[in-house]
Design a protein around this motif. Structure first.
Motif, short mmCIF file in Angstrom:
data_model
loop_
_atom_site.label_atom_id
_atom_site.label_comp_id
_atom_site.label_asym_id
_atom_site.label_seq_id
_atom_site.Cartn_x
_atom_site.Cartn_y
_atom_site.Cartn_z
N ILE A 112 0.87 -1.17 0.00
CA ILE A 112 0.00 0.00 0.00
C ILE A 112 0.91 1.22 0.00
CG2 ILE A 112 -0.14 0.04 2.51
CD1 ILE A 112 -2.93 1.17 2.33
N VAL A 113 0.48 2.31 -0.59
CA VAL A 113 1.29 3.52 -0.60
C VAL A 113 0.85 4.43 0.55
CG1 VAL A 113 1.94 5.58 -1.90
CG2 VAL A 113 1.66 3.39 -3.09
N ILE A 114 1.77 4.66 1.48
CA ILE A 114 1.53 5.56 2.61
C ILE A 114 2.54 6.69 2.49
CG2 ILE A 114 1.43 5.79 5.11
CD1 ILE A 114 0.98 2.74 5.24
N ASN A 115 2.06 7.91 2.41
CA ASN A 115 2.93 9.04 2.09
C ASN A 115 3.69 9.61 3.27
OD1 ASN A 115 2.40 9.42 -0.82
ND2 ASN A 115 0.29 9.77 -0.13
N ASN A 116 3.11 9.50 4.46
CA ASN A 116 3.77 10.07 5.63
C ASN A 116 3.24 9.41 6.90
OD1 ASN A 116 1.24 11.50 6.28
ND2 ASN A 116 1.79 12.81 4.53
N LEU A 117 3.81 9.77 8.01
CA LEU A 117 3.43 9.15 9.28
C LEU A 117 2.03 9.57 9.72
CD1 LEU A 117 6.81 9.43 11.24
CD2 LEU A 117 5.83 7.41 10.14
N LEU A 118 1.59 10.74 9.30
CA LEU A 118 0.23 11.17 9.63
C LEU A 118 -0.79 10.24 8.97
CD1 LEU A 118 -1.75 13.12 10.92
CD2 LEU A 118 -1.50 14.61 8.91
N GLU A 119 -0.54 9.87 7.73
CA GLU A 119 -1.45 8.94 7.04
C GLU A 119 -1.49 7.60 7.75
OE1 GLU A 119 -0.96 8.39 2.89
OE2 GLU A 119 -1.08 10.52 2.40
N MET A 120 -0.32 7.13 8.18
CA MET A 120 -0.29 5.84 8.89
C MET A 120 -1.04 5.93 10.20
SD MET A 120 2.87 3.31 9.77
CE MET A 120 2.56 2.32 8.31
N PHE A 121 -0.86 7.04 10.90
CA PHE A 121 -1.55 7.25 12.17
C PHE A 121 -3.06 7.25 11.97
CE2 PHE A 121 -3.23 10.31 15.36
CZ PHE A 121 -2.95 9.57 16.51
N LYS A 122 -3.52 7.92 10.92
CA LYS A 122 -4.95 7.99 10.65
C LYS A 122 -5.51 6.61 10.28
CE LYS A 122 -5.30 12.85 9.28
NZ LYS A 122 -5.57 13.79 8.16
N LEU A 123 -4.74 5.84 9.54
CA LEU A 123 -5.18 4.49 9.19
C LEU A 123 -5.40 3.65 10.44
CD1 LEU A 123 -2.92 3.70 6.10
CD2 LEU A 123 -5.41 3.97 6.09
N LYS A 124 -4.48 3.79 11.40
CA LYS A 124 -4.61 3.03 12.65
C LYS A 124 -5.78 3.54 13.47
CE LYS A 124 0.31 1.83 12.93
NZ LYS A 124 1.57 2.02 13.68
N GLN A 125 -5.97 4.87 13.46
CA GLN A 125 -7.09 5.44 14.20
C GLN A 125 -8.44 4.97 13.64
OE1 GLN A 125 -6.64 9.78 14.37
NE2 GLN A 125 -6.38 9.59 16.58
N GLU A 126 -8.46 4.77 12.33
CA GLU A 126 -9.67 4.31 11.67
C GLU A 126 -9.84 2.79 11.74
OE1 GLU A 126 -9.07 5.87 7.80
OE2 GLU A 126 -9.34 7.98 8.41
N ASN A 127 -8.96 2.17 12.56
CA ASN A 127 -9.01 0.72 12.78
C ASN A 127 -8.81 -0.08 11.50
OD1 ASN A 127 -9.51 0.94 15.60
ND2 ASN A 127 -11.66 1.41 15.16
N VAL A 128 -8.02 0.48 10.58
CA VAL A 128 -7.67 -0.28 9.38
C VAL A 128 -6.71 -1.39 9.79
CG1 VAL A 128 -6.52 -0.18 7.15
CG2 VAL A 128 -8.02 1.70 7.87
N GLU A 129 -7.01 -2.60 9.39
CA GLU A 129 -6.17 -3.74 9.74
C GLU A 129 -4.95 -3.74 8.83
OE1 GLU A 129 -4.42 -6.29 11.55
OE2 GLU A 129 -6.45 -5.98 12.35
#
Length: 445
Positions: A112-129
């Motif tokens: 998956i393409v994750i552009n920065n740490l904020l995007e990764m943080f949001k993915l985890k907050q949204e409970n993306v597995e």
């Protein structure tokens, strides 16, 4: 099957060759690295890499196309780490306090393409597995203390000094080095431990904030006094240790406040023959140094009520020194420069040109001028453009802003990429400088 290939165990200052195989072909992927330091704070980084037609990525040959670093950076996953947005506290200093355990770094690759740490943080907050995108992961150990190194605690009660002695594996004897830091109370061991892995007996020396030592030399300088005899005793301890080859003297590695201590030792302690000065001053800043009947006075700037960080930079910027009738260089507040006349002592001055804590550039310029004027036979000047105050071993992160004791927020300066480049570029010269000057007699120069 996707695999990440890199050594399971390595020294902290060792450059790694990391490759990945069995990846989707010709695909832009995200490589994520993370670690948790001793206080529970997480640091992490991201690199975007495109696999080749064989499903292969080589971090040593391919450029990162995005993330916390870009370009050809084989160690970018390590030095570009930033504080995780999930951390409880902001501005935590990235430092490994327990050198007996490794810094554990987890490296994972995601489809998956994750552009920065904020995007990764949001993915985890949204409970993306995230595991459903994970292709592979590996946990590696980065060691500050080499295998079979002896780590010996020293106390004021038993030894007259407080710190930790590191003795490398082997029959010895080895060159001896005292390692000191600045305004951090207590003992920081990581630099001494790592230097020991290069064949030195090192002493990580505390000088306040430990049992048997002054409580706070900066806040109570008139009661918690700093005596040079304590540091002299530390040098003598190394000189008399059976695993130390002291015939060529003892080296001192100093940073920030301790640089003034190192230069004073070079003047008064004949056993000191090699000094590394990093981002500091010539004269004591926030407290006097006492030696027998002599008082090495702190800068007059520190008798004012101006905030410390402001008055120090302002004072250093306006340092002027003139030669008196005796040919001595004397500052406007009466301090006499003497370190440059110690021709038996080798000096390495390292100055970060983007230091926001102290005017390191101004100081190294003066050091060079004084050493040239004194026709000193053995010195080296390193200037580090873009680097900040906390110049540490290679592949560590850029600590720009940190909070000390949960109270004081400090801006150390520096720009991430040039700062981290400077950490790598200045490390080997320091090791070579110590080895050269502690294993042959300067008297022959």
């Amino acid at each position: 099957m996707t695999s990440i290939h890199c050594p399971q165990n390595s020294m902290y200052d060792e450059k790694l060759h990391i490759t990945l195989s069995g990846l989707p072909k010709d695909k832009l992927l995200t490589i994520h690295a993370s670690t948790i330091i001793d206080n529970g704070s997480m640091f992490e980084s991201i690199g975007q890499y495109k696999s080749d037609s064989q499903g292969y990525i080589d971090l040593g040959k391919q450029e990162s196309l995005g993330g916390t670093f870009t370009g050809l950076e084989s160690m970018g996953l390590f030095w570009s780490m930033q504080q995780s947005l999930s951390n409880k506290y902001d501005n935590t200093r990235f430092v490994k306090l327990d050198v007996t355990t490794p810094l554990k770094v987890t490296i994972a690759v995601y489809n998956i393409v994750i552009n920065n740490l904020l995007e990764m943080f949001k993915l985890k907050q949204e409970n993306v597995e995230m595991d459903r995108f994970k292709l592979a992961s590996v946990c590696i150990n980065r060691w500050l203390m080499a295998k079979n190194t002896k780590r010996i605690p020293l106390t004021v009660k038993t030894h007259g000094i407080h710190g930790f002695l590191f003795i490398p594996e082997g029959p010895g004897p080895f060159p001896g080095v005292v390692v000191m830091f600045g305004g951090y109370p207590g003992t920081l061991e990581f630099k001494a431990a790592l230097l020991s892995s290069h064949g030195f007996v090192t002493l990580a020396l505390a000088f306040y904030g430990e049992e048997g030592l002054p409580g706070d030399i900066f806040m109570q300088p008139d009661t918690d006094k700093l005596h040079l005899e304590y540091f002299e005793h530390a040098v003598d301890y190394l000189c008399n240790h059976k695993m130390v080859e002291s015939s060529c003297g003892i080296g001192i590695v100093s940073l920030s406040f301790s640089t003034a201590v190192a230069l004073t030792l070079a003047e008064y302690c004949k056993a000191v023959t090699c000094v590394i000065w990093v981002n500091g001053s010539f004269q004591p800043t926030m407290c006097n140094i006492y030696y027998k009947d002599t008082v090495i006075s702190r800068m007059i700037a520190f008798t004012t009520d101006i905030p410390a960080e402001t008055r120090l930079r302002r004072f250093l910027k306006n340092i002027t020194a003139v030669k008196n009738r005796n040919g001595d260089w004397v500052t406007s507040d009466g301090y006499v420069f003497n370190f440059q006349h110690q021709h038996n002592v080798a000096y390495m001055f390292i100055g970060s040109l983007n230091d926001e804590s102290i005017l390191a550039e101004h100081c190294v310029n003066w050091a060079e001028r004084l050493l040239k004027d004194a026709k000193h036979p053995n010195y080296c000047i390193l200037r580090c453009p873009g680097a900040g105050h906390l110049l540490e071993p290679p592949y560590g992160i850029h600590n720009r802003i940190t909070t000390m004791a949960g109270v004081y927020t400090l801006d150390w300066g520096g720009i991430s990429v040039p700062h981290c480049k400077a950490q790598e570029a200045s490390w080997k010269p320091q090791i070579d400088f110590l080895r050269k000057n502690l294993t042959r007699s300067l008297a022959k120069l």
